[in-house]
Enzyme design. Structure first.
Site, mmCIF file in Angstrom:
data_model
loop_
_atom_site.group_PDB
_atom_site.id
_atom_site.type_symbol
_atom_site.label_atom_id
_atom_site.label_comp_id
_atom_site.label_asym_id
_atom_site.label_seq_id
_atom_site.Cartn_x
_atom_site.Cartn_y
_atom_site.Cartn_z
ATOM 1 N N TYR A 180 4.419 14.959 0.041
ATOM 2 C CA TYR A 180 3.657 15.268 -1.169
ATOM 3 C C TYR A 180 4.381 14.692 -2.378
ATOM 4 O O TYR A 180 3.781 13.995 -3.205
ATOM 5 C CB TYR A 180 3.494 16.779 -1.316
ATOM 6 N N LYS A 184 3.269 11.527 -5.014
ATOM 7 C CA LYS A 184 3.188 11.685 -6.460
ATOM 8 C C LYS A 184 4.144 10.728 -7.170
ATOM 9 O O LYS A 184 3.833 10.207 -8.258
ATOM 10 C CB LYS A 184 3.488 13.132 -6.851
#
Length: 279
Positions: A180, A184
């Protein structure tokens, strides 16, 4: 009473325009800094995306709110007459072009693209599987890239702006959610590269990196309720200002980054996290 006008099939998606007669939504878009401008916002059914969609409409914009859940989008659209919605999965083939075509077909322009749709994945290395890595990068990197690609001719015409929604964890390590965070981080680097590439077109590209913010993301990740509550408590305890964020805390900064008056700001990642990145 809510009415849905002209439902149109677009790449297996539904595009709705909302009007009311005697209901809550009774006025055209307000006069404001975005009057006459068009914003496309993904993840508009809840959280930051919903708050930003409403905020842009209240600032005078026509807004196309995009998301996967039709009922959640309906609730967002009911908040303001300036909001139309399109139900689609932004990862679908040609979804980016279909979304931009829907906005241009309705309003003949695009001024602002907010790449907000996202998902949290708690995935320690010991539990890592390739499909979930692909899902994270499809959602946070590939889909925003294809949306920006489709919007580019229109943003060149309007000298518009792209706002990418990252996370504090795009530049601050976090245990148990490495992929994750990596997706990002990739989105933040896309922001810098696009800002440099598109500057000569007058297109500004910036990112907002929120800290832990109230949303449905943890439950949507499949975590049990006791774990969700514990994570929220732990996060609030680590944030110097003592609380998790509210979607409105973030949405107001999305508007500031997109403000037509902010003509000399590009390539920046603004962290809004109550001071979490300082710890």
């Amino acid at each position: 009473m809510l009415r849905i006008f002209h439902p149109t099939m677009i790449a297996c998606s539904m595009f709705y325009e909302y009007r009311t007669r005697g209901g809550v939504v009774t006025t055209p878009p307000d006069t404001g800094p975005f009057t006459g401008r068009v914003a496309v916002i993904t993840g508009a059914g809840s959280g930051i995306g919903r708050a930003a969609t409403i905020a842009f409409a209240e600032a005078g914009a026509h807004v196309l709110g995009v998301g996967r859940r039709t009922e959640a989008l309906h609730r967002t659209a009911q908040e303001h007459a300036g909001i139309a919605v399109l139900a689609t999965d932004i990862r679908a083939t040609n979804a980016g072009q279909a979304i931009i075509d829907a906005a241009v077909g309705r309003w003949a322009r695009v001024d602002v693209l907010v790449n907000n749709a996202g998902a949290t994945a708690v995935m320690p290395l010991a539990d890592t599987v390739a499909d979930r890595i692909t899902e994270m990068f499809d959602l946070h990197v590939t889909a925003p890239s294809m949306l920006a690609h489709a919007a580019l001719p229109h943003l060149r015409h309007t000298r518009g702006t792209i706002i990418n929604i990252s996370s504090t964890y795009g530049h601050r390590p976090v245990a148990g959610a490495a992929h994750y965070a990596a997706s990002k981080a990739a989105l933040e680097q896309l922001t810098r590269c696009w800002a440099l590439e598109l500057a000569t077109d007058g297109i500004r590209v910036n990112a907002l990196a929120p800290g832990p913010t109230e949303s449905e993301a943890l439950r949507a990740a499949g975590l049990p309720e006791p774990m969700v509550n514990q994570i929220k408590q732990d996060e609030a305890a680590r944030i110097p200002l003592g609380r998790r964020g509210h979607p409105d805390d973030v949405a107001r900064w999305v508007l500031r980054l997109a403000d037509p008056a902010a003509t000399w700001l590009t390539g920046q990642v603004l962290t809004v996290d109550g001071g979490l990145e300082l710890t």
